[in-house]
Design an enzyme around this catalytic site. Structure first.
Site, mmCIF file in Angstrom:
data_model
loop_
_atom_site.group_PDB
_atom_site.id
_atom_site.type_symbol
_atom_site.label_atom_id
_atom_site.label_comp_id
_atom_site.label_asym_id
_atom_site.label_seq_id
_atom_site.Cartn_x
_atom_site.Cartn_y
_atom_site.Cartn_z
ATOM 1 N N HIS A 12 0.875 -1.196 0.000
ATOM 2 C CA HIS A 12 0.000 0.000 0.000
ATOM 3 C C HIS A 12 0.903 1.234 0.000
ATOM 4 C CE1 HIS A 12 -3.758 2.249 1.550
ATOM 5 N NE2 HIS A 12 -2.839 3.163 1.269
ATOM 6 N N HIS A 14 1.563 5.385 -1.709
ATOM 7 C CA HIS A 14 1.186 6.552 -2.510
ATOM 8 C C HIS A 14 2.436 7.139 -3.147
ATOM 9 C CE1 HIS A 14 -2.909 6.684 -0.819
ATOM 10 N NE2 HIS A 14 -2.307 6.185 0.253
ATOM 11 N N LYS A 98 -9.148 -0.491 -5.950
ATOM 12 C CA LYS A 98 -9.235 0.143 -4.625
ATOM 13 C C LYS A 98 -10.608 0.758 -4.400
ATOM 14 C CE LYS A 98 -7.886 2.068 -0.774
ATOM 15 N NZ LYS A 98 -6.686 2.225 -0.005
ATOM 16 N N HIS A 135 -10.445 0.810 1.742
ATOM 17 C CA HIS A 135 -10.266 1.789 2.817
ATOM 18 C C HIS A 135 -11.465 1.624 3.738
ATOM 19 C CE1 HIS A 135 -8.740 5.697 4.504
ATOM 20 N NE2 HIS A 135 -9.927 5.576 5.079
ATOM 21 N N HIS A 173 -4.557 -0.819 5.860
ATOM 22 C CA HIS A 173 -4.142 -0.058 7.040
ATOM 23 C C HIS A 173 -5.079 -0.224 8.239
ATOM 24 C CE1 HIS A 173 -6.891 2.633 5.058
ATOM 25 N NE2 HIS A 173 -6.001 3.172 4.263
ATOM 26 N N ASP A 245 1.444 2.567 3.551
ATOM 27 C CA ASP A 245 0.589 3.747 3.384
ATOM 28 C C ASP A 245 1.433 5.015 3.434
ATOM 29 O OD1 ASP A 245 -1.670 5.237 2.915
ATOM 30 O OD2 ASP A 245 -2.404 5.137 4.981
HETATM 31 C C1 NCD Z 1 -3.631 9.022 2.143
HETATM 32 C C2 NCD Z 1 -3.196 10.079 1.140
HETATM 33 O O1 NCD Z 1 -2.647 11.111 1.552
HETATM 34 O O2 NCD Z 1 -3.369 9.869 -0.068
HETATM 35 N N1 NCD Z 1 -3.666 9.618 3.456
HETATM 36 C C3 NCD Z 1 -3.611 8.956 4.631
HETATM 37 O O3 NCD Z 1 -3.767 9.594 5.665
HETATM 38 N N2 NCD Z 1 -3.384 7.668 4.697
HETATM 39 C C4 NCD Z 1 -4.934 8.445 1.744
HETATM 40 C C5 NCD Z 1 -5.284 7.161 2.448
HETATM 41 O O4 NCD Z 1 -4.671 6.118 2.229
HETATM 42 O O5 NCD Z 1 -6.212 7.172 3.276
HETATM 43 ZN ZN ZN Z 2 -3.234 5.110 1.689
#
Ligand code: NCD
Ligand code: ZN
Length: 345
Positions: A12, A14, A98, A135, A173, A245
């Site tokens: 996971h 970003h 997702k 999520h 998460h 995450d």
């Molecule tokens: C994530 C993001 O910033 O894209 N933020 C987070 O707090 N985890 C989005 C997500 O995974 O919920």
């Molecule tokens: Zn995330």
């Protein structure tokens, strides 16, 4: 003290886009072989074509010599075409879809308002064996932010689980004992756990002044929940594996009157995890968590290459911030010194 591990994966992550992608990608490719790439860009990665283009932008930024593989996902909307999803899965372009409840987190406005409206896509996914990453938080304004995960299990996840027993679900998460218990007892269901949720509880976020760099969604819960997460991660139970995450936002966006949710932990995750697992007398379970159980659930082989973790006398040095073309991004501070150094074999 030294241990050798199969190269880890991040289930996971970003990576964002543009200058941010360029700035933070090397922080992941250094230690990780693969990562599930979250599709919550603006606009989101909705179609197979979007994923193809995003993948190309990631590949173009890979550091020289890196054999990192981004595992792409599609962002489920109420307009998603089941055939487009099936085609993207069949060609090997995507690894998962997702589900963001609309409004649950960063860039989730185009997410799902009513799960009924995406049932044809979910049915198709169950049929072809394509996993769904979830999520797991309700967005009902009357539900307290600390209860949103537990209520989601009851209202959305458990009914969906019963309705589509063949659908592979990853509860992303997980932050509560409720989530751990639910996943432990549900077939065809796994969970990712983040580095930071194994380390911080809500006191870290709120006591002695508000700490925006510990603010993420789902929000960190009380200590008893953190302990349940550590127990699950270090148990060797193959249902629980790493999804950092890691979610970069620039410092001005975090340190604001309305700060963004997201913790950036790509840089020091493996050192943090070695610390957590050593403290739990479970270093022998670290490889399962970071490198074996994730690929097993996704039906992929583990990475062929290895890394070593070496415990030093003096703390390992890592940058407090990563400077990107978009601005500085603060690296997760575990609030204790890290002694485990990562080396590539
Ligand atoms: C994530 C993001 O910033 O894209 N933020 C987070 O707090 N985890 C989005 C997500 O995974 O919920
Ligand atoms: Zn995330």
């Amino acid at each position: 003290m030294q241990i050798t591990l199969t190269r880890p994966d991040d289930w996971h992550l970003h990576l964002r886009d543009g200058d941010m992608l360029k700035g933070i990608l090397p922080e992941t490719t250094r230690d990780f072989g693969r990562a599930i790439i979250m599709p919550n860009l603006v606009p989101p990665v909705v179609t197979g074509e979007d994923a193809q283009k995003y993948r190309a932008r990631i590949m173009a930024q890979l550091p020289e010599g890196s054999d990192f593989r981004p595992l792409m996902t599609l962002y489920l909307t109420e307009g998603t075409d089941p055939e487009d999803v099936a085609l993207a899965a069949k060609s090997g372009l995507i690894t998962a879809v997702k589900l963001y409840p609309a409004g649950a987190t960063t860039n989730s406005d185009s997410g799902v308002k009513d799960i009924e409206n995406v049932m044809p896509v979910l049915e198709k996914m169950a049929e072809i064996g394509l996993p769904l990453c979830v999520h797991g938080e309700v967005t009902d304004p009357s539900v307290d932010i600390f209860d949103r995960e537990a209520v989601f299990i009851e209202r959305v996840l458990a009914p969906l689980r019963t309705r589509l027993p063949d659908l592979k679900i990853i509860m992303e998460h997980v932050t509560t004992k409720d989530g751990v218990d639910y996943v432990s007892s549900s077939d065809n269901t796994a969970a990712t756990l983040t580095t930071h949720h194994l380390i911080i509880n809500r006191n870290h976020l709120l006591v002695g002044g508000i700490k925006p760099h510990y603010y993420c969604l789902p929000i960190a819960k009380r200590e008893s929940h953190r302990l349940a997460l550590v127990k699950a991660a270090t148990s060797g139970n193959a249902k629980f594996f790493l999804g950092t995450d890691s979610a970069p936002h620039t410092d001005p966006a975090k340190e604001s009157a309305c700060g963004c949710a997201g913790v950036f932990s790509a840089t020091n995750t493996m050192s943090c995890l070695a610390h957590v697992f050593e403290n739990a007398s479970a270093l022998d379970k670290l490889e399962a968590f970071t490198s074996i159980s994730g690929p097993a659930f996704y039906g992929l082989p583990p990475n062929a290459s290895k890394i070593t973790l070496t415990k030093q006398e003096t703390p390992v040095a890592y940058p407090a911030k990563i400077e990107t073309g978009d601005g500085p991004v603060t690296v997760f501070d575990p609030d204790f010194p890290l002694f485990w150094r990562v080396d590539q074999v």
